[in-house]
Design an enzyme around this catalytic site. Structure first.
Site, PDB file in Angstrom:
ATOM      1  N   CYS A 154       0.817  -1.228   0.000  1.00 12.40           N
ATOM      2  CA  CYS A 154       0.000   0.000   0.000  1.00 12.40           C
ATOM      3  C   CYS A 154       0.846   1.271   0.000  1.00 12.40           C
ATOM      4  CB  CYS A 154      -0.939   0.002   1.189  1.00 12.40           C
ATOM      5  SG  CYS A 154      -2.053  -1.401   1.136  1.00 12.40           S
ATOM      6  N   ASN A 203     -10.115  -0.354  -0.759  1.00 14.01           N
ATOM      7  CA  ASN A 203      -8.657  -0.262  -0.697  1.00 14.01           C
ATOM      8  C   ASN A 203      -8.071  -0.854  -1.983  1.00 14.01           C
ATOM      9  OD1 ASN A 203      -5.934  -0.580  -0.178  1.00 14.01           O
ATOM     10  ND2 ASN A 203      -6.223  -1.435   1.876  1.00 14.01           N
ATOM     11  N   HIS A 261      -3.480   7.084   2.071  1.00 15.66           N
ATOM     12  CA  HIS A 261      -3.870   5.751   1.586  1.00 15.66           C
ATOM     13  C   HIS A 261      -5.251   5.397   2.149  1.00 15.66           C
ATOM     14  CE1 HIS A 261      -3.957   1.594   0.629  1.00 15.66           C
ATOM     15  NE2 HIS A 261      -3.804   1.202   1.887  1.00 15.66           N
TER      16      HIS A 261
HETATM   17  O1  UT7 Z   1      -4.025  -1.328   3.324  1.00 14.66           O
HETATM   18  C1  UT7 Z   1      -2.898  -1.567   4.054  1.00 14.66           C
HETATM   19  C2  UT7 Z   1      -3.001  -2.065   5.405  1.00 14.66           C
HETATM   20  N1  UT7 Z   1      -4.265  -2.563   5.833  1.00 14.66           N
HETATM   21  C3  UT7 Z   1      -4.963  -1.864   6.722  1.00 14.66           C
HETATM   22  O2  UT7 Z   1      -4.616  -0.763   7.076  1.00 14.66           O
HETATM   23  C4  UT7 Z   1      -6.168  -2.545   7.321  1.00 14.66           C
HETATM   24  C5  UT7 Z   1      -6.130  -2.435   8.818  1.00 14.66           C
HETATM   25  N2  UT7 Z   1      -7.197  -3.141   9.485  1.00 14.66           N
HETATM   26  C6  UT7 Z   1      -8.495  -2.743   9.407  1.00 14.66           C
HETATM   27  O3  UT7 Z   1      -8.849  -1.833   8.694  1.00 14.66           O
HETATM   28  C7  UT7 Z   1      -9.476  -3.419  10.324  1.00 14.66           C
HETATM   29  O4  UT7 Z   1      -8.789  -4.189  11.273  1.00 14.66           O
HETATM   30  C8  UT7 Z   1     -10.521  -4.327   9.607  1.00 14.66           C
HETATM   31  C9  UT7 Z   1     -11.470  -3.475   8.800  1.00 14.66           C
HETATM   32  C10 UT7 Z   1      -9.801  -5.319   8.706  1.00 14.66           C
HETATM   33  C11 UT7 Z   1     -11.340  -5.089  10.642  1.00 14.66           C
HETATM   34  O5  UT7 Z   1     -11.952  -4.181  11.536  1.00 14.66           O
HETATM   35  P1  UT7 Z   1     -11.804  -4.346  13.101  1.00 14.66           P
HETATM   36  O6  UT7 Z   1     -12.614  -3.293  13.732  1.00 14.66           O
HETATM   37  O7  UT7 Z   1     -10.352  -4.394  13.429  1.00 14.66           O
HETATM   38  O8  UT7 Z   1     -12.505  -5.734  13.333  1.00 14.66           O
HETATM   39  P2  UT7 Z   1     -11.895  -7.052  14.033  1.00 14.66           P
HETATM   40  O9  UT7 Z   1     -11.007  -7.768  13.090  1.00 14.66           O
HETATM   41  O10 UT7 Z   1     -11.384  -6.674  15.381  1.00 14.66           O
HETATM   42  O11 UT7 Z   1     -13.223  -7.884  14.244  1.00 14.66           O
HETATM   43  C12 UT7 Z   1     -14.277  -7.434  15.128  1.00 14.66           C
HETATM   44  C13 UT7 Z   1     -15.420  -8.403  14.994  1.00 14.66           C
HETATM   45  C14 UT7 Z   1     -15.001  -9.860  15.119  1.00 14.66           C
HETATM   46  O12 UT7 Z   1     -16.063 -10.544  15.763  1.00 14.66           O
HETATM   47  P3  UT7 Z   1     -15.977 -10.905  17.321  1.00 14.66           P
HETATM   48  O13 UT7 Z   1     -14.756 -11.753  17.471  1.00 14.66           O
HETATM   49  O14 UT7 Z   1     -15.854  -9.578  18.032  1.00 14.66           O
HETATM   50  O15 UT7 Z   1     -17.263 -11.625  17.565  1.00 14.66           O
HETATM   51  C15 UT7 Z   1     -14.877 -10.323  13.697  1.00 14.66           C
HETATM   52  O16 UT7 Z   1     -15.078 -11.720  13.569  1.00 14.66           O
HETATM   53  O17 UT7 Z   1     -16.000  -8.292  13.682  1.00 14.66           O
HETATM   54  C16 UT7 Z   1     -15.991  -9.572  13.048  1.00 14.66           C
HETATM   55  N3  UT7 Z   1     -15.785  -9.351  11.631  1.00 14.66           N
HETATM   56  C17 UT7 Z   1     -16.790  -9.113  10.771  1.00 14.66           C
HETATM   57  N4  UT7 Z   1     -18.111  -9.032  10.945  1.00 14.66           N
HETATM   58  C18 UT7 Z   1     -18.863  -8.748   9.860  1.00 14.66           C
HETATM   59  C19 UT7 Z   1     -14.610  -9.318  10.939  1.00 14.66           C
HETATM   60  N5  UT7 Z   1     -14.846  -9.061   9.639  1.00 14.66           N
HETATM   61  C20 UT7 Z   1     -16.190  -8.933   9.512  1.00 14.66           C
HETATM   62  C21 UT7 Z   1     -17.016  -8.656   8.420  1.00 14.66           C
HETATM   63  N6  UT7 Z   1     -18.362  -8.567   8.643  1.00 14.66           N
HETATM   64  N7  UT7 Z   1     -16.564  -8.468   7.176  1.00 14.66           N
END
Ligand code: UT7
Length: 327
Positions: free
Chosen positions: A112, A282, A252
């Protein structure tokens, strides 16, 4: 001598995949995706097309806008993690397709942050006087490496990208400063496990779905928030810029919450923060040139623009430039 961006081009494919469409593929919801990332929809390239096709569209726009021939181009750099082939470089394919027969060309792989790495590299060839016209592309066909059964990644990424032309600045405008960083110890948190020389493709790697993007989102998020905000603040401090001095932040587009955190650290008003993540998601190396393409008309000659990125590697950085033209 400074290197100035003198034209921009961009391209996204026509096919849209909305959050509602993804609800049919994985256990997710429009509400979750929008509130956690800021994304409403993303674009997907048709089968039989590749990253070079994105670059060619963007480059041809630039050649037309500047009224120059592809034969005048000295160098083409493509930043991408989804090259048409492992080799040769996608930039070689782009130079052939646009007819840049006098250019040499190569790819940069910095995920990225790829566009910033490529911009810095291209600028150096202008600054030292070696070249007069350098094309820098940032583009990715992320759909080629996304598992549409993995809700952790498929909701985030999209296809698209853009390009800029770098030429010697005739005044004080152009690229002024940059800070680029790498921490390879973060590689396991965002990578493609197989397909390289460590794990060449086998039936086993395919069955294990190791040719798709693997991301540990929460960890990447923490590093991204801290490092993108820090490096953007650092470039402001190094150049005695306050939030009032900065006209636009082109960050980004990975997650609206990461962009917001960066803007807060830079003490920027909302209208200075350029955002199009809701439409494209993204696009990896494509996000910053796509911001230039979408918001080109906003920029005025002399505007102070800060670019910032964080991505796989880990790689991150910031560039400070003075916009060089009115469109
Ligand atoms: O581009 C270069 C680098 N990449 C980035 O900068 C991305 C950085 N990361 C992020 O943007 C975020 O971490 C994500 C958007 C990928 C995920 O968001 P988050 O707020 O960090 O969610 P999480 O992974 O902590 O998950 C929270 C909850 C989990 O459920 P539980 O364990 O709390 O019950 C996940 O299983 O959300 C769940 N979850 C989803 N639910 C619905 C994870 N993905 C999804 C989804 N839809 N697509």
């Amino acid at each position: 001598m400074r290197a100035a961006i003198t034209a921009v081009g961009g391209y996204v494919p026509e096919k849209v995949i909305s959050n509602k469409d993804l609800e049919k593929l994985v256990d997710t919801s429009d509400e979750w995706i929008l509130s956690r990332t800021g994304i409403k929809e993303r674009r997907v390239m048709p089968d039989g097309t590749a990253t070079s096709d994105i670059c060619v569209e963007a480059v041809n726009q630039i050649l037309e806008k500047r009224g120059i021939s592809a034969k005048e181009i000295d160098l083409i750099i493509v930043a991408t993690v989804t090259p048409d082939h492992v080799f040769p470089a996608t930039a070689n394919i782009v130079s052939d397709k646009v007819g840049a027969t006098n250019a040499w060309s190569f790819d940069i792989s910095a995920a990225c942050s790829g566009f910033l790495y490529a911009l810095e590299t291209g600028a150096k060839f202008i600054e030292c006087g070696k070249h007069k016209k350098v094309l820098v592309c940032g583009a990715d066909k992320m759909s080629a490496i996304i598992n549409y059964e993995d809700r952790n990644t498929c909701v985030i990424f999209g296809d698209g990208g853009g390009a800029v032309l770098l030429e010697p600045s005739t005044d004080e405008d152009g690229i002024i400063d940059s800070i680029l960083k790498t921490d390879g110890s973060g590689r396991e948190f965002l990578h493609q496990k197989a397909g390289g020389s460590l794990h060449p493709p086998t039936h086993e790697t395919i069955d294990a779905r190791e040719h798709y993007v693997h991301q540990e989102g929460k960890t990447v998020f923490k590093f991204a928030v801290t490092n993108m905000a820090e490096v953007s603040r650092e470039i402001m401090d190094n150049n005695d810029l306050t939030g009032d001095d900065v006209d636009y932040l082109c960050a980004h587009q990975a997650n609206l919450r990461i962009i917001d955190a960066t803007a807060r650290r830079m003490e920027l008003d909302d209208e200075k923060v350029l955002i199009n993540i809701e439409r494209y998601g993204n696009t990896t190396a494509g996000t910053i040139p796509l911001l230039f393409w979408d918001f080109e008309k906003k920029f005025k000659k002399g505007d102070n623009v800060v670019l910032a990125a964080f991505g796989g590697g880990f790689t991150w950085g910031s560039v400070y430039l003075k916009w060089a033209y009115n469109s």
